[in-house]
Design a protein around this motif. Structure first.
Motif, PDB file in Angstrom:
ATOM      1  N   GLU A   1      -7.470   6.609  -2.681  1.00 19.11           N
ATOM      2  CA  GLU A   1      -7.795   5.481  -3.555  1.00 19.11           C
ATOM      3  C   GLU A   1      -6.560   4.719  -4.003  1.00 19.11           C
ATOM      4  OE1 GLU A   1     -10.559   6.311  -6.781  1.00 19.11           O
ATOM      5  OE2 GLU A   1     -11.212   8.115  -5.695  1.00 19.11           O
ATOM      6  N   LEU A   2      -5.383   5.360  -3.921  1.00 16.05           N
ATOM      7  CA  LEU A   2      -4.174   4.726  -4.435  1.00 16.05           C
ATOM      8  C   LEU A   2      -2.966   5.232  -3.650  1.00 16.05           C
ATOM      9  CD1 LEU A   2      -2.905   2.957  -6.733  1.00 16.05           C
ATOM     10  CD2 LEU A   2      -2.664   5.085  -8.040  1.00 16.05           C
ATOM     11  N   ILE A   3      -2.033   4.310  -3.380  1.00 13.51           N
ATOM     12  CA  ILE A   3      -0.793   4.665  -2.704  1.00 13.51           C
ATOM     13  C   ILE A   3       0.367   4.248  -3.601  1.00 13.51           C
ATOM     14  CG2 ILE A   3       0.647   4.299  -0.658  1.00 13.51           C
ATOM     15  CD1 ILE A   3      -2.012   3.515   0.807  1.00 13.51           C
ATOM     16  N   LEU A   4       1.149   5.243  -4.037  1.00 17.29           N
ATOM     17  CA  LEU A   4       2.335   4.961  -4.849  1.00 17.29           C
ATOM     18  C   LEU A   4       3.498   4.699  -3.908  1.00 17.29           C
ATOM     19  CD1 LEU A   4       2.178   7.721  -7.617  1.00 17.29           C
ATOM     20  CD2 LEU A   4       1.279   5.411  -7.680  1.00 17.29           C
ATOM     21  N   LEU A   5       4.102   3.540  -4.049  1.00 16.61           N
ATOM     22  CA  LEU A   5       5.254   3.167  -3.228  1.00 16.61           C
ATOM     23  C   LEU A   5       6.501   3.357  -4.082  1.00 16.61           C
ATOM     24  CD1 LEU A   5       3.785  -0.063  -1.592  1.00 16.61           C
ATOM     25  CD2 LEU A   5       3.879   2.264  -0.621  1.00 16.61           C
ATOM     26  N   VAL A   6       7.207   4.456  -3.846  1.00 15.24           N
ATOM     27  CA  VAL A   6       8.332   4.851  -4.678  1.00 15.24           C
ATOM     28  C   VAL A   6       9.637   4.374  -4.045  1.00 15.24           C
ATOM     29  CG1 VAL A   6       9.485   6.769  -5.834  1.00 15.24           C
ATOM     30  CG2 VAL A   6       7.022   6.891  -5.393  1.00 15.24           C
ATOM     31  N   GLY A   7      10.189   3.311  -4.604  1.00 11.83           N
ATOM     32  CA  GLY A   7      11.456   2.792  -4.097  1.00 11.83           C
ATOM     33  C   GLY A   7      11.296   1.691  -3.068  1.00 11.83           C
ATOM     34  N   ALA A   8      12.412   1.038  -2.776  1.00 13.07           N
ATOM     35  CA  ALA A   8      12.420  -0.158  -1.922  1.00 13.07           C
ATOM     36  C   ALA A   8      12.042   0.127  -0.472  1.00 13.07           C
ATOM     37  CB  ALA A   8      13.789  -0.825  -1.987  1.00 13.07           C
ATOM     38  N   TYR A   9      12.421   1.288   0.077  1.00 17.03           N
ATOM     39  CA  TYR A   9      12.096   1.554   1.488  1.00 17.03           C
ATOM     40  C   TYR A   9      10.590   1.561   1.702  1.00 17.03           C
ATOM     41  CZ  TYR A   9      17.003   2.803   1.958  1.00 17.03           C
ATOM     42  OH  TYR A   9      18.372   2.770   1.952  1.00 17.03           O
ATOM     43  N   ALA A  10       9.861   2.271   0.848  1.00 13.35           N
ATOM     44  CA  ALA A  10       8.402   2.331   0.959  1.00 13.35           C
ATOM     45  C   ALA A  10       7.784   0.966   0.678  1.00 13.35           C
ATOM     46  CB  ALA A  10       7.846   3.380  -0.002  1.00 13.35           C
ATOM     47  N   GLN A  11       8.284   0.285  -0.347  1.00  7.91           N
ATOM     48  CA  GLN A  11       7.730  -1.019  -0.705  1.00  7.91           C
ATOM     49  C   GLN A  11       7.916  -2.034   0.420  1.00  7.91           C
ATOM     50  OE1 GLN A  11       9.512  -1.805  -4.558  1.00  7.91           O
ATOM     51  NE2 GLN A  11       8.696   0.113  -5.329  1.00  7.91           N
ATOM     52  N   ASN A  12       9.096  -2.090   0.984  1.00  7.04           N
ATOM     53  CA  ASN A  12       9.345  -3.059   2.057  1.00  7.04           C
ATOM     54  C   ASN A  12       8.534  -2.741   3.308  1.00  7.04           C
ATOM     55  OD1 ASN A  12      11.110  -4.530   0.454  1.00  7.04           O
ATOM     56  ND2 ASN A  12      12.894  -3.411   1.148  1.00  7.04           N
ATOM     57  N   TYR A  13       8.367  -1.461   3.608  1.00  4.43           N
ATOM     58  CA  TYR A  13       7.615  -1.063   4.805  1.00  4.43           C
ATOM     59  C   TYR A  13       6.130  -1.407   4.652  1.00  4.43           C
ATOM     60  CZ  TYR A  13       6.007   1.812   8.724  1.00  4.43           C
ATOM     61  OH  TYR A  13       5.431   2.251   9.892  1.00  4.43           O
ATOM     62  N   TYR A  14       5.559  -1.087   3.500  1.00  8.12           N
ATOM     63  CA  TYR A  14       4.120  -1.268   3.325  1.00  8.12           C
ATOM     64  C   TYR A  14       3.716  -2.658   2.836  1.00  8.12           C
ATOM     65  CZ  TYR A  14       2.775   3.315   4.767  1.00  8.12           C
ATOM     66  OH  TYR A  14       2.545   4.415   5.545  1.00  8.12           O
ATOM     67  N   LEU A  15       4.521  -3.255   2.004  1.00  7.57           N
ATOM     68  CA  LEU A  15       4.152  -4.576   1.477  1.00  7.57           C
ATOM     69  C   LEU A  15       4.614  -5.707   2.386  1.00  7.57           C
ATOM     70  CD1 LEU A  15       4.968  -3.973  -2.300  1.00  7.57           C
ATOM     71  CD2 LEU A  15       2.771  -3.719  -1.118  1.00  7.57           C
TER      72      LEU A  15
END
Length: 192
Positions: free
Chosen positions: A117-131
């Motif tokens: 139901e939810l994906i926590l994107l912890v830090g810039a690497y995860a955020q840039n990859y997924y967003l």
């Protein structure tokens, strides 16, 4: 899921780049409700084999307002870093996560977790990859605009002690965002 996790545990795709050799650290369950996507295991986690088994993990659990038991229950949380193995030491902290893991394994894991139901994107690497192009110019802007990524994603900074300068410069995160994060976690896990 068990077979996939076993396959991942034997992964050697980037062995040549790992100073301590491969030792993938990932947990998941077909019933997982929340996925935490961080960076890569640090040296302590590499040694213990337990994800977020360090000061960063302690702070993350505080932010989420969950106990160790709740956090490590894979029916609650799947822990899938951008890089599954310790990448080695850099000039200021650990090296970035290896780029091979996410494209190789993430989708296969998500395909086996229909209840997320939810994906926590912890830090810039995860955020840039997924967003991708929806990520803002900086991590600060992305985290500040967290509401625009809901209900699927919730971007947060890395809880590492080395990030204390960012946290001291951005007190709004712990004052305004963490309470909303806790509400979201409690709702998904039915802890209310």
């Amino acid at each position: 899921m068990k077979q996939l996790l076993e396959h991942i545990s034997q992964c050697t795709i980037c062995k040549a780049h790992l100073p301590l050799g491969p030792k993938p650290v990932v947990t998941a369950n077909s019933k997982s409700k929340i996925v935490i996507i961080g960076q890569a295991p640090g040296i302590k986690v590499h040694q213990s084999g337990i994800p977020w088994d360090d000061q960063s993990g302690k702070r993350l659990r505080e932010w989420l307002n969950v106990t160790n038991e709740q956090f490590y229950d894979t029916r609650n949380f799947a822990i899938i870093p951008m890089g599954f193995c310790y990448p080695g030491k850099g000039k200021s902290g650990d090296l970035p996560p290896r780029p091979e893991c996410a494209p190789q394994w993430h989708q296969q894991l998500f395909d086996k977790m229909p209840n997320v139901e939810l994906i926590l994107l912890v830090g810039a690497y995860a955020q840039n990859y997924y967003l991708k192009d929806k990520a803002k110019r900086t991590l600060t802007e992305t985290v500040g605009d967290y509401q625009s990524y809901l209900p699927r994603y919730f971007p947060i900074p890395h809880p590492s002690p080395t990030n204390r300068f960012w946290r001291s410069k951005n007190p709004w995160f712990e004052e305004l965002v963490v309470p909303e994060l806790r509400k979201k976690i409690a709702k998904v896990l039915k802890l209310e």
